[in-house]
Design a protein around this motif. Structure first.
Motif, short mmCIF file in Angstrom:
data_model
loop_
_atom_site.label_atom_id
_atom_site.label_comp_id
_atom_site.label_asym_id
_atom_site.label_seq_id
_atom_site.Cartn_x
_atom_site.Cartn_y
_atom_site.Cartn_z
N SER A 70 40.11 27.46 44.12
CA SER A 70 39.01 28.24 43.56
C SER A 70 38.03 28.54 44.69
N LEU A 71 37.95 29.81 45.06
CA LEU A 71 37.10 30.24 46.17
C LEU A 71 36.21 31.40 45.70
N ARG A 72 35.47 31.16 44.66
CA ARG A 72 34.61 32.19 44.09
C ARG A 72 33.50 32.57 45.07
N HIS A 73 33.12 33.83 45.02
CA HIS A 73 32.05 34.37 45.88
C HIS A 73 32.40 34.27 47.37
N ALA A 74 33.68 34.15 47.69
CA ALA A 74 34.07 34.10 49.11
C ALA A 74 33.84 35.46 49.77
N GLU A 75 33.69 35.44 51.08
CA GLU A 75 33.58 36.68 51.85
C GLU A 75 34.68 36.70 52.90
N LEU A 76 35.55 37.71 52.81
CA LEU A 76 36.67 37.84 53.74
C LEU A 76 36.52 39.15 54.50
N THR A 77 36.35 39.05 55.81
CA THR A 77 36.17 40.23 56.65
C THR A 77 37.14 40.17 57.83
N ASP A 78 37.86 41.26 58.04
CA ASP A 78 38.83 41.36 59.14
C ASP A 78 39.85 40.22 59.08
N ILE A 79 40.65 40.25 58.01
CA ILE A 79 41.61 39.18 57.73
C ILE A 79 43.00 39.79 57.54
N VAL A 80 44.03 39.09 58.04
CA VAL A 80 45.42 39.47 57.79
C VAL A 80 46.16 38.28 57.20
N PHE A 81 46.76 38.47 56.02
CA PHE A 81 47.62 37.48 55.39
C PHE A 81 49.06 37.95 55.51
N ARG A 82 49.94 37.09 56.04
CA ARG A 82 51.36 37.42 56.14
C ARG A 82 52.19 36.32 55.47
N GLN A 83 52.99 36.72 54.51
CA GLN A 83 53.91 35.80 53.83
C GLN A 83 53.18 34.56 53.31
N CYS A 84 52.02 34.80 52.73
CA CYS A 84 51.23 33.71 52.15
C CYS A 84 51.40 33.68 50.64
N ASP A 85 51.14 32.52 50.06
CA ASP A 85 51.17 32.36 48.61
C ASP A 85 49.75 32.11 48.12
N LEU A 86 49.18 33.14 47.48
CA LEU A 86 47.83 33.03 46.92
C LEU A 86 47.88 33.16 45.40
N SER A 87 48.98 32.75 44.80
CA SER A 87 49.13 32.85 43.36
C SER A 87 48.05 32.04 42.64
N ASN A 88 47.42 32.69 41.67
CA ASN A 88 46.40 32.06 40.81
C ASN A 88 45.14 31.63 41.56
N VAL A 89 44.97 32.06 42.80
CA VAL A 89 43.72 31.74 43.50
C VAL A 89 42.57 32.48 42.84
N ASP A 90 41.46 31.79 42.65
CA ASP A 90 40.27 32.39 42.05
C ASP A 90 39.38 32.94 43.16
N HIS A 102 50.43 41.21 53.60
CA HIS A 102 51.79 41.66 53.87
C HIS A 102 52.80 40.64 53.34
N HIS A 103 53.69 41.09 52.45
CA HIS A 103 54.76 40.23 51.91
C HIS A 103 54.17 38.94 51.32
N CYS A 104 53.11 39.07 50.59
CA CYS A 104 52.45 37.88 50.01
C CYS A 104 52.75 37.75 48.52
N LYS A 105 52.70 36.53 48.05
CA LYS A 105 52.84 36.24 46.63
C LYS A 105 51.43 36.11 46.04
N LEU A 106 51.08 37.05 45.16
CA LEU A 106 49.73 37.12 44.62
C LEU A 106 49.74 37.08 43.09
N ILE A 107 50.75 36.44 42.55
CA ILE A 107 50.90 36.42 41.09
C ILE A 107 49.71 35.70 40.44
N GLY A 108 49.03 36.41 39.56
CA GLY A 108 47.90 35.81 38.85
C GLY A 108 46.64 35.66 39.67
N ILE A 109 46.57 36.24 40.86
CA ILE A 109 45.35 36.14 41.67
C ILE A 109 44.18 36.74 40.90
N ASP A 110 43.02 36.12 40.99
CA ASP A 110 41.85 36.55 40.24
C ASP A 110 40.84 37.18 41.19
#
Length: 219
Positions: A70-90, A102-110
């Motif tokens: 759970s990373l609510r109110h996060a700030e992401l600037t100049d970021i690259v995700f490759r083959q990461c699993d962020l499923s159900n991340v808040d 790129h090639h990421c699993k984002l099932i249910g990401i909020d």
């Protein structure tokens, strides 16, 4: 709602320095209002993280899995995700600026109520993702599945869906004027005729919408 060729979408890429210092975030720890800048994170699993207003700036993530995060109110600037699993991340109410997945699993990401600018999703699995009430501008979904995802009452402009699966996705309350859905695949959508005003669709999709809205075409 006629079919027309949409101009190429220009998205500003993440601005990354040539050298990034490796970091293991599982060792560093992620707490409220933590700040991480100019790091590369690779081959690790981050479990049971609950932290608000975390800053990730000029970073790359390769083969990183976020479990029960759970990373609510996060700030992401100049970021690259490759083959990461962020499923159900808040990531609700987060700010994403110049981010690539790129090639990421984002099932249910909020990403509800998130502010999303210059973001690219390429060959990702994003089924059941939540974008409701998000504000999106300059966003590209390329060869990404978004089945049963949720864009309810979002504000979207300069957003493209190219070769995407969007069956049963919810767009109710989202104005789709200028949005090109002609290169998407679906059998049903949660959408109203008012939402579709000015949307770009293919001739085959026009026929499909007559069925969705229960219209009868008289020959």
């Amino acid at each position: 709602m006629s079919h027309a060729e949409a101009p190429p979408l220009k998205i500003i890429k993440p601005k990354l320095p040539r050298q990034l210092e490796p970091i293991r975030l599982s060792d560093a720890g992620i707490d409220d209002e933590a700040s991480f800048q100019q790091f590369s994170c690779k081959d690790e699993t981050l479990s049971d993280i609950t932290a608000h207003k975390v800053l990730f700036d000029r970073m790359t993530f390769d083969s990183v899995a976020f479990e029960r995060a759970s990373l609510r109110h996060a700030e992401l600037t100049d970021i690259v995700f490759r083959q990461c699993d962020l499923s159900n991340v808040d990531f609700s109410e987060a700010i994403l600026h110049r981010v690539e997945f790129h090639h990421c699993k984002l099932i249910g990401i909020d990403l509800a109520a998130a502010t999303i600018r210059n973001v690219r999703f390429e060959q990702c699995a994003g089924d059941y993702a939540t974008f409701r009430f998000a504000n999106m501008k300059g966003v590209s979904f390329q060869s990404t599945t978004l089945i049963q995802s949720d864009f309810y009452h979002s504000e979207i402009s300069k957003v493209e869906f190219a070769e995407c699966q969007i069956d049963k996705t919810q767009f109710s309350g989202t104005k789709l004027a200028g949005i090109d859905l002609s290169r998407t695949d679906f059998h049903n959508l949660g959408v109203t005729l008012e939402d579709l005003q000015g949307c770009i669709i293919s001739p085959a999709q026009a026929i499909l919408f007559t069925r969705i809205f229960g219209l009868v075409v008289k020959e």
